[in-house]
Scaffold this motif. Structure first.
Motif, short mmCIF file in Angstrom:
data_model
loop_
_atom_site.label_atom_id
_atom_site.label_comp_id
_atom_site.label_asym_id
_atom_site.label_seq_id
_atom_site.Cartn_x
_atom_site.Cartn_y
_atom_site.Cartn_z
N CYS A 140 0.99 -1.48 -0.07
CA CYS A 140 0.12 -0.05 -0.24
C CYS A 140 0.99 1.65 0.20
CB CYS A 140 -1.21 -0.18 1.39
SG CYS A 140 -0.48 -0.27 2.20
N PRO A 141 1.77 1.44 -0.83
CA PRO A 141 3.05 1.89 -1.19
C PRO A 141 2.52 3.87 -0.70
CG PRO A 141 2.19 1.82 -2.60
CD PRO A 141 1.53 0.40 -2.36
N ASN A 142 0.76 4.26 -1.39
CA ASN A 142 0.49 5.64 -1.29
C ASN A 142 -0.23 6.03 0.02
OD1 ASN A 142 1.20 6.21 -3.96
ND2 ASN A 142 -0.59 5.08 -4.56
N ALA A 143 -0.59 4.96 0.99
CA ALA A 143 -0.98 4.75 2.26
C ALA A 143 -0.30 5.75 2.90
CB ALA A 143 -1.91 3.38 2.63
N TRP A 144 -1.42 6.37 4.23
CA TRP A 144 -0.98 7.26 4.61
C TRP A 144 -1.02 6.53 6.09
CZ3 TRP A 144 0.97 12.19 4.52
CH2 TRP A 144 0.83 12.32 3.32
N LEU A 145 0.28 6.61 6.89
CA LEU A 145 0.55 5.58 8.33
C LEU A 145 0.91 6.54 9.37
CD1 LEU A 145 1.18 3.45 9.95
CD2 LEU A 145 3.67 4.35 9.31
N LEU A 146 -0.17 6.84 10.01
CA LEU A 146 -0.67 7.70 10.98
C LEU A 146 -0.43 7.06 12.09
CD1 LEU A 146 -4.28 8.83 10.23
CD2 LEU A 146 -2.06 9.64 9.49
N ASN A 147 0.99 7.37 13.25
CA ASN A 147 1.63 7.04 14.11
C ASN A 147 1.10 7.07 15.30
OD1 ASN A 147 3.29 5.22 15.79
ND2 ASN A 147 4.42 7.10 16.14
N PHE A 148 0.11 6.90 16.19
CA PHE A 148 -0.14 7.26 17.93
C PHE A 148 0.97 6.43 18.68
CE2 PHE A 148 -2.52 9.65 19.65
CZ PHE A 148 -3.04 9.12 20.77
N THR A 149 1.96 5.51 18.29
CA THR A 149 2.61 4.16 19.12
C THR A 149 3.80 5.17 19.20
OG1 THR A 149 2.10 3.27 17.88
CG2 THR A 149 4.13 2.27 19.44
N ASN A 150 3.99 5.23 21.28
CA ASN A 150 5.17 6.40 21.40
C ASN A 150 6.35 5.22 21.57
OD1 ASN A 150 3.20 8.70 22.47
ND2 ASN A 150 2.41 7.35 23.92
N PRO A 151 7.68 5.76 21.22
CA PRO A 151 7.78 7.24 21.49
C PRO A 151 7.14 7.97 20.01
CG PRO A 151 9.40 7.04 21.98
CD PRO A 151 8.74 5.26 21.64
N ALA A 152 6.61 8.62 20.04
CA ALA A 152 5.87 9.21 18.85
C ALA A 152 6.50 9.89 18.02
CB ALA A 152 4.18 9.38 19.52
N GLY A 153 6.75 11.28 18.69
CA GLY A 153 8.05 11.54 17.55
C GLY A 153 9.38 10.91 17.51
N MET A 154 9.65 10.35 18.57
CA MET A 154 11.20 9.24 17.82
C MET A 154 10.54 8.67 16.24
SD MET A 154 13.22 7.30 20.62
CE MET A 154 13.22 8.15 21.68
N VAL A 155 9.44 8.13 17.04
CA VAL A 155 9.10 7.10 16.23
C VAL A 155 8.62 7.75 14.24
CG1 VAL A 155 7.40 4.86 15.22
CG2 VAL A 155 8.04 5.39 17.05
N THR A 156 7.87 8.37 14.47
CA THR A 156 7.80 9.01 13.23
C THR A 156 9.32 9.51 12.39
OG1 THR A 156 5.88 9.67 14.22
CG2 THR A 156 6.65 10.63 12.46
N GLU A 157 10.14 10.40 12.75
CA GLU A 157 11.58 10.64 12.41
C GLU A 157 11.80 9.44 11.79
OE1 GLU A 157 15.52 12.89 14.10
OE2 GLU A 157 13.15 13.79 15.14
N ALA A 158 12.45 8.72 12.68
CA ALA A 158 12.45 7.03 12.21
C ALA A 158 12.11 6.94 10.79
CB ALA A 158 12.46 5.81 12.95
N ILE A 159 11.16 7.19 10.82
CA ILE A 159 9.80 7.03 9.36
C ILE A 159 10.57 8.03 8.24
CG2 ILE A 159 8.23 6.42 8.21
CD1 ILE A 159 6.47 5.54 11.19
N HIS A 160 10.96 8.34 8.65
CA HIS A 160 10.77 9.38 8.12
C HIS A 160 12.19 9.75 7.23
CE1 HIS A 160 7.44 12.83 9.77
NE2 HIS A 160 6.71 12.19 8.94
N LYS A 161 13.29 8.95 8.29
CA LYS A 161 14.72 8.66 7.79
C LYS A 161 14.48 7.53 6.33
CE LYS A 161 16.82 11.84 11.36
NZ LYS A 161 17.34 11.34 12.63
N TYR A 162 13.82 6.81 7.38
CA TYR A 162 14.68 5.76 6.68
C TYR A 162 13.26 4.49 5.97
CZ TYR A 162 17.71 5.20 9.93
OH TYR A 162 19.58 5.58 10.43
N SER A 163 11.82 5.74 5.22
CA SER A 163 11.00 4.87 4.72
C SER A 163 11.00 5.56 3.77
CB SER A 163 10.54 4.06 5.52
OG SER A 163 9.10 3.94 4.99
N SER A 164 10.19 5.12 2.99
CA SER A 164 9.20 6.06 1.81
C SER A 164 8.25 6.40 2.13
CB SER A 164 9.22 5.75 0.76
OG SER A 164 8.80 4.36 -0.05
N ILE A 165 7.55 5.61 3.44
CA ILE A 165 5.73 5.47 3.11
C ILE A 165 5.64 7.14 4.31
CG2 ILE A 165 4.29 5.64 5.50
CD1 ILE A 165 4.38 2.83 2.73
N ARG A 166 4.88 7.61 3.67
CA ARG A 166 4.26 9.09 3.48
C ARG A 166 3.50 8.82 5.60
NH1 ARG A 166 -0.02 11.22 -0.31
NH2 ARG A 166 -1.13 8.83 0.32
#
Length: 447
Positions: A140-166
């Motif tokens: 589902c390459p065009n899906a939005w991943l909405l991350n509520f899993t803590n630590p939310a900011g840290m996890v989201t930054e990791a996804i931005h850096k190491y994945s192409s998923i939005r």
């Protein structure tokens, strides 16, 4: 626009799920989801079945044409999804108990999203979410991943850096602030405007208006502030509030009231009254309630769980992305120059305009000079933790702890880190080589 919408919920057996289902029901007219897939791991099968059947009863009662499917198959859940929501806990509540109690032995705050406990939660969680992102890139390459899993900011930054998923990170803390102000001034939320500055669980409200009238000066004399059931209930120091010129997040009590909270946590741990124990008790009670075949709505007892307004924040964001509403929400997004003392790829928590293409972070009217140092220190810790999680580096993990303001001694931190690595061995596959080097003698002392 597609006629069907599929939402996959990672951690679908969570006690929060009925609140999310309620949100989908209430928002169906503008966000007509047709399929909700609740995904969990084999260890969560029992809870998934119980909460999933409640979700199905809630949908049946609503009369809406929504299918709720339960599965342990991640690829099946993700395939063709439009939105993926995460509410997972790697290591379950047992690991949370370690996060909360091991640091206390070394004179440090024990909390699952802040300090050493937050780091361990990040080390467990980031690799798993990056694996989920790999599946999403295929399924589902065009899906939005909405991350509520803590630590939310840290996890989201990791996804931005190491994945192409939005991906967008979100938290119930900002919306809780709006609810507090709505109650305080007896006005609807849409007549209130707040400006947030900082990081996830480390933000300040820099500007507050009601019907365009500035309210921040009078709120700086309100020592209660807004709070949550999962954070110690201490009043704010009035001199601090006046000096800051901003309303701090309740998570900042761990920093500004460090000694008081540490003493409270240590006393509670001696009695076996950690937050993990409280949550386990609440969850056991909730799932007994959920099992009632006559129950077809979210029970009021869920409000005691500590994640109030989660569904409102999550479903509102999906609805806004889907409909290009261009409303303002407070989210965890890449910095992009908003805070000029952080890198552009740093994940921050600020107001954003929500468009179909994604959130647009908004410039700040002011950043209090007094908060910059703390934000920089915690962001350094977060970025080092991300690097440690991805590489399995004990050295980077210790360096992360050394930069955290709640860690008083790097020598104590090193001993604590080794104990926490040993305890979390089953959930840290990238650290297996490092863990094997920790002496058996030391490991035996901790068991």
């Amino acid at each position: 626009m597609r006629n069907s919408l599929k939402v996959a919920v990672i951690g679908g057996g969570s006690s929060y799920t009925p609140e999310l289902i309620e949100g989908f029901i209430d928002s169906y007219e503008t966000f007509p989801v047709t399929e909700i897939v609740l995904l969990d791991i084999p260890e969560g099968q029992r809870k998934l079945t119980i909460v999933g059947q409640l979700a199905q009863r809630m949908i049946a009662k609503s009369g809406l044409p929504i299918q709720v499917r339960l599965t342990l198959d991640r690829r099946s859940a993700l395939e063709g999804a439009d939105y993926v929501s995460t509410q997972m806990r790697v290591g379950l509540l047992e690991a949370r108990a370690w996060d909360e109690t091991i640091p206390l032995k070394y004179g440090m705050i024990g909390q699952e999203t802040t300090g050493p406990g937050g780091m361990m939660k990040g080390l467990r969680t980031i690799p798993v979410l990056l694996d989920i992102c790999k599946d999403m890139e295929e399924l589902c390459p065009n899906a939005w991943l909405l991350n509520f899993t803590n630590p939310a900011g840290m996890v989201t930054e990791a996804i931005h850096k190491y994945s192409s998923i939005r991906s967008i990170g979100l938290c119930n803390s900002p919306i809780a602030a709006y609810k507090w102000l709505s109650s305080l001034y007896s006005v609807p939320v849409d007549r209130i405007r707040c400006e947030f500055v900082g990081l996830n669980h480390l933000h300040w409200i820099n500007r507050i208006t009601v019907d365009g009238e500035q309210k921040l000066p009078e709120l700086l004399s309100n020592r209660d502030g807004y709070s949550a059931k999962n954070v110690p209930q201490y009043d704010w120091n009035p001199t601090l509030l006046r000096s800051l010129g901003a309303v701090p997040s309740y998570y900042l009590k761990y920093f500004y009231l460090h000694r008081e909270i540490l003493a409270e946590q240590q006393a509670a741990a001696l009695k076996g009254e950690t937050r993990a124990e409280t949550v386990k008790r609440l969850e056991d009670e909730l799932f007994e309630i959920y099992r009632n075949p006559d129950l077809s709505e979210k029970p009021k007892q869920l409000e005691q769980r500590g994640g109030a307004y989660y569904s409102e924040a999550a479903v509102r964001l999906m609805n806004s992305l889907h409909n290009d509403t261009r409303d303002i929400q407070t989210l965890n997004v890449s910095n992009r120059g908003i805070l000029d003392f952080l890198s552009d790829d740093a994940c921050i928590e600020v107001n954003c305009i929500i468009t179909k293409q994604g959130p647009i972070p908004q410039p700040l009217s002011e950043v209090p000079a007094s908060v910059k140092g703390l934000v920089q220190a915690v962001k350094t810790y977060e970025q080092l933790t991300i690097e440690a999680a991805v590489t399995g580096s004990r050295d980077k993990a210790l360096l992360a702890l050394a930069h955290h303001p709640l860690v008083a001694s790097v020598n104590d931190a090193e001993k604590m880190l080794d104990e926490m690595l040993i305890r979390n061995k089953a959930f840290l596959p990238r650290f297996q080589g490092v863990i094997s080097e920790i002496s058996l003698h030391s490991a035996n002392e901790w068991t």
